[in-house]
Scaffold this motif. Structure first.
Motif, PDB file in Angstrom:
ATOM      1  N   LEU A  44       0.822  -1.214   0.000  1.00 20.66           N
ATOM      2  CA  LEU A  44       0.000   0.000   0.000  1.00 20.66           C
ATOM      3  C   LEU A  44       0.859   1.268   0.000  1.00 20.66           C
ATOM      4  CD1 LEU A  44      -2.877  -0.983   2.447  1.00 20.66           C
ATOM      5  CD2 LEU A  44      -2.988  -0.746  -0.031  1.00 20.66           C
ATOM      6  N   VAL A  45       1.922   1.275   0.762  1.00 17.35           N
ATOM      7  CA  VAL A  45       2.822   2.431   0.781  1.00 17.35           C
ATOM      8  C   VAL A  45       3.480   2.598  -0.581  1.00 17.35           C
ATOM      9  CG1 VAL A  45       4.995   3.299   1.753  1.00 17.35           C
ATOM     10  CG2 VAL A  45       3.223   2.415   3.259  1.00 17.35           C
ATOM     11  N   LEU A  46       3.900   1.510  -1.188  1.00 15.66           N
ATOM     12  CA  LEU A  46       4.524   1.573  -2.507  1.00 15.66           C
ATOM     13  C   LEU A  46       3.554   2.113  -3.556  1.00 15.66           C
ATOM     14  CD1 LEU A  46       7.020   0.914  -4.209  1.00 15.66           C
ATOM     15  CD2 LEU A  46       6.038  -1.341  -4.591  1.00 15.66           C
ATOM     16  N   VAL A  47       2.296   1.667  -3.526  1.00 14.95           N
ATOM     17  CA  VAL A  47       1.290   2.171  -4.463  1.00 14.95           C
ATOM     18  C   VAL A  47       1.065   3.661  -4.245  1.00 14.95           C
ATOM     19  CG1 VAL A  47      -1.179   2.069  -5.028  1.00 14.95           C
ATOM     20  CG2 VAL A  47       0.139  -0.035  -4.826  1.00 14.95           C
ATOM     21  N   PHE A  48       0.976   4.090  -2.996  1.00 14.35           N
ATOM     22  CA  PHE A  48       0.782   5.506  -2.691  1.00 14.35           C
ATOM     23  C   PHE A  48       1.941   6.350  -3.228  1.00 14.35           C
ATOM     24  CE2 PHE A  48       1.587   9.105   0.169  1.00 14.35           C
ATOM     25  CZ  PHE A  48       0.407   9.820  -0.001  1.00 14.35           C
ATOM     26  N   VAL A  49       3.155   5.908  -3.020  1.00 10.04           N
ATOM     27  CA  VAL A  49       4.330   6.652  -3.486  1.00 10.04           C
ATOM     28  C   VAL A  49       4.338   6.731  -5.014  1.00 10.04           C
ATOM     29  CG1 VAL A  49       6.859   6.576  -3.632  1.00 10.04           C
ATOM     30  CG2 VAL A  49       5.723   6.212  -1.446  1.00 10.04           C
ATOM     31  N   VAL A  50       4.044   5.620  -5.679  1.00  3.75           N
ATOM     32  CA  VAL A  50       4.019   5.619  -7.142  1.00  3.75           C
ATOM     33  C   VAL A  50       2.944   6.565  -7.658  1.00  3.75           C
ATOM     34  CG1 VAL A  50       3.505   4.182  -9.158  1.00  3.75           C
ATOM     35  CG2 VAL A  50       5.051   3.339  -7.408  1.00  3.75           C
ATOM     36  N   LEU A  51       1.757   6.555  -7.045  1.00  2.00           N
ATOM     37  CA  LEU A  51       0.687   7.451  -7.479  1.00  2.00           C
ATOM     38  C   LEU A  51       1.073   8.913  -7.289  1.00  2.00           C
ATOM     39  CD1 LEU A  51      -2.519   5.615  -6.200  1.00  2.00           C
ATOM     40  CD2 LEU A  51      -1.743   5.877  -8.554  1.00  2.00           C
ATOM     41  N   GLN A  52       1.744   9.234  -6.208  1.00  5.68           N
ATOM     42  CA  GLN A  52       2.144  10.614  -5.956  1.00  5.68           C
ATOM     43  C   GLN A  52       3.244  11.064  -6.917  1.00  5.68           C
ATOM     44  OE1 GLN A  52       0.608  12.823  -3.881  1.00  5.68           O
ATOM     45  NE2 GLN A  52      -0.838  11.150  -3.731  1.00  5.68           N
ATOM     46  N   LEU A  53       4.192  10.194  -7.197  1.00 12.51           N
ATOM     47  CA  LEU A  53       5.304  10.564  -8.075  1.00 12.51           C
ATOM     48  C   LEU A  53       4.878  10.670  -9.533  1.00 12.51           C
ATOM     49  CD1 LEU A  53       8.231   8.470  -6.551  1.00 12.51           C
ATOM     50  CD2 LEU A  53       7.796  10.913  -6.316  1.00 12.51           C
ATOM     51  N   THR A  54       3.929   9.873  -9.956  1.00  9.53           N
ATOM     52  CA  THR A  54       3.502   9.893 -11.352  1.00  9.53           C
ATOM     53  C   THR A  54       2.380  10.882 -11.607  1.00  9.53           C
ATOM     54  OG1 THR A  54       1.921   8.087 -11.002  1.00  9.53           O
ATOM     55  CG2 THR A  54       4.158   7.492 -11.705  1.00  9.53           C
ATOM     56  N   GLY A  55       1.725  11.380 -10.578  1.00  3.69           N
ATOM     57  CA  GLY A  55       0.623  12.312 -10.746  1.00  3.69           C
ATOM     58  C   GLY A  55      -0.694  11.636 -11.073  1.00  3.69           C
ATOM     59  N   LEU A  56      -0.740  10.323 -11.042  1.00 11.19           N
ATOM     60  CA  LEU A  56      -1.969   9.599 -11.347  1.00 11.19           C
ATOM     61  C   LEU A  56      -2.980   9.667 -10.204  1.00 11.19           C
ATOM     62  CD1 LEU A  56      -0.486   6.423 -13.068  1.00 11.19           C
ATOM     63  CD2 LEU A  56      -1.597   8.376 -14.153  1.00 11.19           C
ATOM     64  N   GLY A  57      -2.551  10.107  -9.052  1.00 13.38           N
ATOM     65  CA  GLY A  57      -3.443  10.176  -7.903  1.00 13.38           C
ATOM     66  C   GLY A  57      -4.356  11.383  -7.928  1.00 13.38           C
ATOM     67  N   GLY A  58      -4.127  12.313  -8.839  1.00 13.45           N
ATOM     68  CA  GLY A  58      -4.950  13.518  -8.921  1.00 13.45           C
ATOM     69  C   GLY A  58      -4.436  14.589  -7.989  1.00 13.45           C
ATOM     70  N   GLU A  59      -5.048  15.762  -8.106  1.00 15.89           N
ATOM     71  CA  GLU A  59      -4.654  16.866  -7.228  1.00 15.89           C
ATOM     72  C   GLU A  59      -5.320  16.715  -5.876  1.00 15.89           C
ATOM     73  OE1 GLU A  59      -5.002  20.784  -8.749  1.00 15.89           O
ATOM     74  OE2 GLU A  59      -4.443  20.158 -10.767  1.00 15.89           O
ATOM     75  N   HIS A  60      -4.567  16.945  -4.845  1.00 15.58           N
ATOM     76  CA  HIS A  60      -5.098  16.868  -3.488  1.00 15.58           C
ATOM     77  C   HIS A  60      -4.818  18.179  -2.775  1.00 15.58           C
ATOM     78  CE1 HIS A  60      -6.132  12.646  -3.638  1.00 15.58           C
ATOM     79  NE2 HIS A  60      -4.999  12.435  -4.263  1.00 15.58           N
ATOM     80  N   GLY A  61      -5.589  18.456  -1.768  1.00 11.42           N
ATOM     81  CA  GLY A  61      -5.380  19.656  -0.993  1.00 11.42           C
ATOM     82  C   GLY A  61      -6.672  20.437  -0.857  1.00 11.42           C
ATOM     83  N   PRO A  62      -6.622  21.590  -0.176  1.00  8.19           N
ATOM     84  CA  PRO A  62      -7.846  22.335   0.081  1.00  8.19           C
ATOM     85  C   PRO A  62      -8.463  22.916  -1.188  1.00  8.19           C
ATOM     86  CG  PRO A  62      -5.949  23.541   0.897  1.00  8.19           C
ATOM     87  CD  PRO A  62      -5.467  22.196   0.463  1.00  8.19           C
ATOM     88  N   GLY A  63      -7.672  23.212  -2.210  1.00  9.08           N
ATOM     89  CA  GLY A  63      -8.204  23.782  -3.439  1.00  9.08           C
ATOM     90  C   GLY A  63      -9.095  22.827  -4.202  1.00  9.08           C
ATOM     91  N   ARG A  64      -8.984  21.567  -3.934  1.00  8.75           N
ATOM     92  CA  ARG A  64      -9.781  20.563  -4.635  1.00  8.75           C
ATOM     93  C   ARG A  64     -11.263  20.690  -4.269  1.00  8.75           C
ATOM     94  NH1 ARG A  64      -8.610  14.069  -4.520  1.00  8.75           N
ATOM     95  NH2 ARG A  64     -10.146  13.531  -6.066  1.00  8.75           N
ATOM     96  N   HIS A  65     -11.568  21.172  -3.101  1.00  5.21           N
ATOM     97  CA  HIS A  65     -12.941  21.217  -2.611  1.00  5.21           C
ATOM     98  C   HIS A  65     -13.565  22.607  -2.683  1.00  5.21           C
ATOM     99  CE1 HIS A  65     -12.370  17.120  -1.246  1.00  5.21           C
ATOM    100  NE2 HIS A  65     -11.243  17.508  -0.690  1.00  5.21           N
ATOM    101  N   LEU A  66     -12.840  23.596  -3.164  1.00 10.01           N
ATOM    102  CA  LEU A  66     -13.362  24.959  -3.234  1.00 10.01           C
ATOM    103  C   LEU A  66     -14.001  25.206  -4.596  1.00 10.01           C
ATOM    104  CD1 LEU A  66     -10.430  26.920  -1.583  1.00 10.01           C
ATOM    105  CD2 LEU A  66     -12.647  26.398  -0.604  1.00 10.01           C
ATOM    106  N   PRO A  67     -15.030  26.042  -4.621  1.00  6.02           N
ATOM    107  CA  PRO A  67     -15.597  26.387  -5.924  1.00  6.02           C
ATOM    108  C   PRO A  67     -14.569  27.157  -6.746  1.00  6.02           C
ATOM    109  CG  PRO A  67     -16.651  27.647  -4.165  1.00  6.02           C
ATOM    110  CD  PRO A  67     -15.725  26.666  -3.528  1.00  6.02           C
TER     111      PRO A  67
END
Length: 87
Positions: A44-67
């Motif tokens: 699970l940690v390896l999948v998370f790291v790969v998703l973050q490094l490749t950008g396949l995980g999408g954008e995360h953060g507070p801006g994702r939920h703001l209009p």
């Protein structure tokens, strides 16, 4: 004729279970559930790291939920206008 006195199975009081090997100097065995849990967490940690490094995980953060998907709200940045009346 064979000497049966040295055969432990011929004695009525003999323990039928095989003798255990001495455990001195040998590390204890790790339970299987601990090994499996470690492997699952590692994957699970390896999948998370790969998703973050490749950008396949999408954008995360507070801006994702703001209009409008902008940055932080004005109340956080301090870029707001004071209320009417000068306070």
């Amino acid at each position: 004729m064979a000497d049966l006195s040295s055969d432990p199975r011929s004695q009525p009081d003999a323990d039928p279970r095989p003798a255990r090997e001495p455990t001195t100097g040998t590390p204890p065995r790790v339970p299987r559930w601990v090994v499996v849990s470690g492997i699952v967490v590692g994957v699970l940690v390896l999948v998370f790291v790969v998703l973050q490094l490749t950008g396949l995980g999408g954008e995360h953060g507070p801006g994702r939920h703001l209009p409008g998907g902008g940055g932080p709200p004005a109340s956080v940045t301090g870029a707001h206008t004071p209320p009417a009346g000068g306070h």
